[in-house]
Design a protein around this motif. Structure first.
Motif, PDB file in Angstrom:
ATOM      1  N   UNK A 160      20.519   3.334  20.409  1.00 35.71           N
ATOM      2  CA  UNK A 160      21.755   3.808  19.769  1.00 35.71           C
ATOM      3  C   UNK A 160      22.090   5.222  20.223  1.00 35.71           C
ATOM      4  N   UNK A 161      21.074   6.057  20.330  1.00 40.97           N
ATOM      5  CA  UNK A 161      21.255   7.444  20.760  1.00 40.97           C
ATOM      6  C   UNK A 161      21.892   7.513  22.153  1.00 40.97           C
ATOM      7  N   UNK A 162      21.385   6.716  23.084  1.00 39.24           N
ATOM      8  CA  UNK A 162      21.920   6.731  24.449  1.00 39.24           C
ATOM      9  C   UNK A 162      23.354   6.221  24.489  1.00 39.24           C
ATOM     10  N   UNK A 163      23.679   5.249  23.641  1.00 37.36           N
ATOM     11  CA  UNK A 163      25.048   4.739  23.582  1.00 37.36           C
ATOM     12  C   UNK A 163      26.033   5.796  23.104  1.00 37.36           C
ATOM     13  N   UNK A 164      25.562   6.688  22.236  1.00 39.35           N
ATOM     14  CA  UNK A 164      26.461   7.646  21.599  1.00 39.35           C
ATOM     15  C   UNK A 164      26.672   8.915  22.404  1.00 39.35           C
ATOM     16  N   UNK A 165      25.962   9.059  23.519  1.00 41.70           N
ATOM     17  CA  UNK A 165      26.142  10.242  24.362  1.00 41.70           C
ATOM     18  C   UNK A 165      27.501  10.159  25.040  1.00 41.70           C
ATOM     19  N   UNK A 166      28.222  11.238  24.970  1.00 40.36           N
ATOM     20  CA  UNK A 166      29.582  11.261  25.518  1.00 40.36           C
ATOM     21  C   UNK A 166      29.574  11.032  27.025  1.00 40.36           C
ATOM     22  N   UNK A 167      30.577  10.319  27.484  1.00 38.98           N
ATOM     23  CA  UNK A 167      30.735  10.078  28.927  1.00 38.98           C
ATOM     24  C   UNK A 167      31.487  11.204  29.609  1.00 38.98           C
ATOM     25  N   UNK A 168      32.085  12.082  28.828  1.00 38.14           N
ATOM     26  CA  UNK A 168      32.956  13.105  29.406  1.00 38.14           C
ATOM     27  C   UNK A 168      32.143  14.132  30.188  1.00 38.14           C
ATOM     28  N   UNK A 169      32.743  14.617  31.230  1.00 36.91           N
ATOM     29  CA  UNK A 169      32.164  15.665  32.048  1.00 36.91           C
ATOM     30  C   UNK A 169      33.168  16.798  32.171  1.00 36.91           C
ATOM     31  N   UNK A 170      32.667  18.006  32.193  1.00 37.81           N
ATOM     32  CA  UNK A 170      33.552  19.142  32.420  1.00 37.81           C
ATOM     33  C   UNK A 170      33.915  19.170  33.895  1.00 37.81           C
ATOM     34  N   UNK A 171      35.201  19.131  34.158  1.00 42.55           N
ATOM     35  CA  UNK A 171      35.658  19.126  35.549  1.00 42.55           C
ATOM     36  C   UNK A 171      35.300  20.438  36.228  1.00 42.55           C
ATOM     37  N   UNK A 172      35.053  20.357  37.528  1.00 41.25           N
ATOM     38  CA  UNK A 172      34.748  21.555  38.309  1.00 41.25           C
ATOM     39  C   UNK A 172      35.909  22.532  38.229  1.00 41.25           C
ATOM     40  N   UNK A 173      35.599  23.778  37.895  1.00 39.15           N
ATOM     41  CA  UNK A 173      36.664  24.769  37.731  1.00 39.15           C
ATOM     42  C   UNK A 173      36.485  25.974  38.648  1.00 39.15           C
ATOM     43  N   UNK A 174      35.585  25.838  39.608  1.00 40.32           N
ATOM     44  CA  UNK A 174      35.345  26.941  40.536  1.00 40.32           C
ATOM     45  C   UNK A 174      36.424  27.007  41.613  1.00 40.32           C
ATOM     46  N   UNK A 175      36.234  27.885  42.577  1.00 39.94           N
ATOM     47  CA  UNK A 175      37.234  28.044  43.640  1.00 39.94           C
ATOM     48  C   UNK A 175      37.314  26.800  44.524  1.00 39.94           C
ATOM     49  N   UNK A 176      38.478  26.601  45.102  1.00 39.58           N
ATOM     50  CA  UNK A 176      38.669  25.511  46.048  1.00 39.58           C
ATOM     51  C   UNK A 176      37.967  25.889  47.351  1.00 39.58           C
ATOM     52  N   UNK A 177      37.025  25.067  47.769  1.00 39.47           N
ATOM     53  CA  UNK A 177      36.183  25.398  48.922  1.00 39.47           C
ATOM     54  C   UNK A 177      37.008  25.655  50.175  1.00 39.47           C
ATOM     55  N   UNK A 178      37.904  24.708  50.510  1.00 33.91           N
ATOM     56  CA  UNK A 178      38.670  24.852  51.753  1.00 33.91           C
ATOM     57  C   UNK A 178      39.628  26.037  51.682  1.00 33.91           C
ATOM     58  N   UNK A 179      40.178  26.253  50.507  1.00 30.86           N
ATOM     59  CA  UNK A 179      41.092  27.390  50.362  1.00 30.86           C
ATOM     60  C   UNK A 179      40.347  28.704  50.548  1.00 30.86           C
ATOM     61  N   UNK A 180      39.139  28.786  50.018  1.00 27.08           N
ATOM     62  CA  UNK A 180      38.334  29.996  50.178  1.00 27.08           C
ATOM     63  C   UNK A 180      38.015  30.249  51.655  1.00 27.08           C
ATOM     64  N   UNK A 181      37.656  29.189  52.354  1.00 26.83           N
ATOM     65  CA  UNK A 181      37.311  29.345  53.766  1.00 26.83           C
ATOM     66  C   UNK A 181      38.536  29.740  54.579  1.00 26.83           C
ATOM     67  N   UNK A 182      39.665  29.097  54.244  1.00 29.92           N
ATOM     68  CA  UNK A 182      40.910  29.415  54.932  1.00 29.92           C
ATOM     69  C   UNK A 182      41.289  30.882  54.721  1.00 29.92           C
TER      70      UNK A 182
END
Length: 204
Positions: A160-182
């Motif tokens: 039951x415990x494993x079923x109740x764990x949220x599926x949500x993930x915090x989206x990546x909010x860091x810098x855009x890799x390609x934009x930083x390199x550019x």
């Protein structure tokens, strides 16, 4: 797994042999962990979770779930204990192996989930406004003290415990890799300098 009927499974588990109970209980938690990882992982689920892949074993799934802080240390401890008990039953040639055997019984007594459930009866017995006598409460508690009951309680609560764990993930909010390199190359300043020395030509 989200539509899995845990009540029916638990009823079936009660009628099985000790060996079948241990193996099926652990198989359920393994499947619940796989389901959790499939809900959490955004890609490459099959490449990671199939049986011959990096997260294809019960042990690996327990460790990555704990490493990512998706489960508590108490849950990790009990999952590993269930896994160890399953292994003993699955790989032993002793057809008489049972939950009453000392090694298995000792590990069942250490299951933290089941112990928390048993401790709750002590809390109930200490309450002044309880509906039942202390003797009745302790009689109910005693039903769940045998090793097999501790094991099965742990399996049911963890499922039951494993079923109740949220599926949500915090989206990546860091810098855009390609934009930083550019930006790195776009803001590069090229400085060309030359140094000249005036004097007689070198001797030949």
């Amino acid at each position: 797994m989200r539509d899995f009927d845990l009540n029916s499974f638990s009823e079936r588990l009660n009628s099985e042999s000790d060996r079948a109970s241990a193996i099926l209980g652990a198989a359920l938690l393994d499947a619940k962990l796989e389901d959790l990882l499939r809900r959490k992982l955004q890609c490459f689920q099959d490449e990671l979770l199939e049986s011959t892949c990096p997260l294809g074993t019960f042990s690996a799934r327990i460790r990555v779930a704990r490493a990512m802080d998706w489960i508590t240390e108490d849950a990790r401890f009990d999952l590993d204990t269930v896994r160890g008990i399953r292994n003993d039953f699955a790989h032993s040639f002793d057809h008489n192996l049972a939950f009453g055997d000392q090694s298995i019984a000792d590990r069942c007594r250490n299951l933290r989930t089941a112990q928390a459930f048993l401790d709750g009866y002590e809390v109930a017995a200490a309450r002044p406004n309880r509906n039942l006598s202390v003797e009745a409460i302790h009689a109910m508690q005693a039903v769940f003290k045998p090793p097999r009951w501790r094991f099965q309680l742990t399996v049911e609560f963890l499922a039951q415990y494993l079923d109740e764990i949220s599926s949500s993930l915090q989206a990546y909010s860091g810098p855009d890799l390609l934009e930083e390199i550019r930006d790195l190359s776009a803001n590069t300043c090229v400085r060309i300098s030359a140094t000249a020395t005036v004097g007689p030509p070198p001797a030949m």
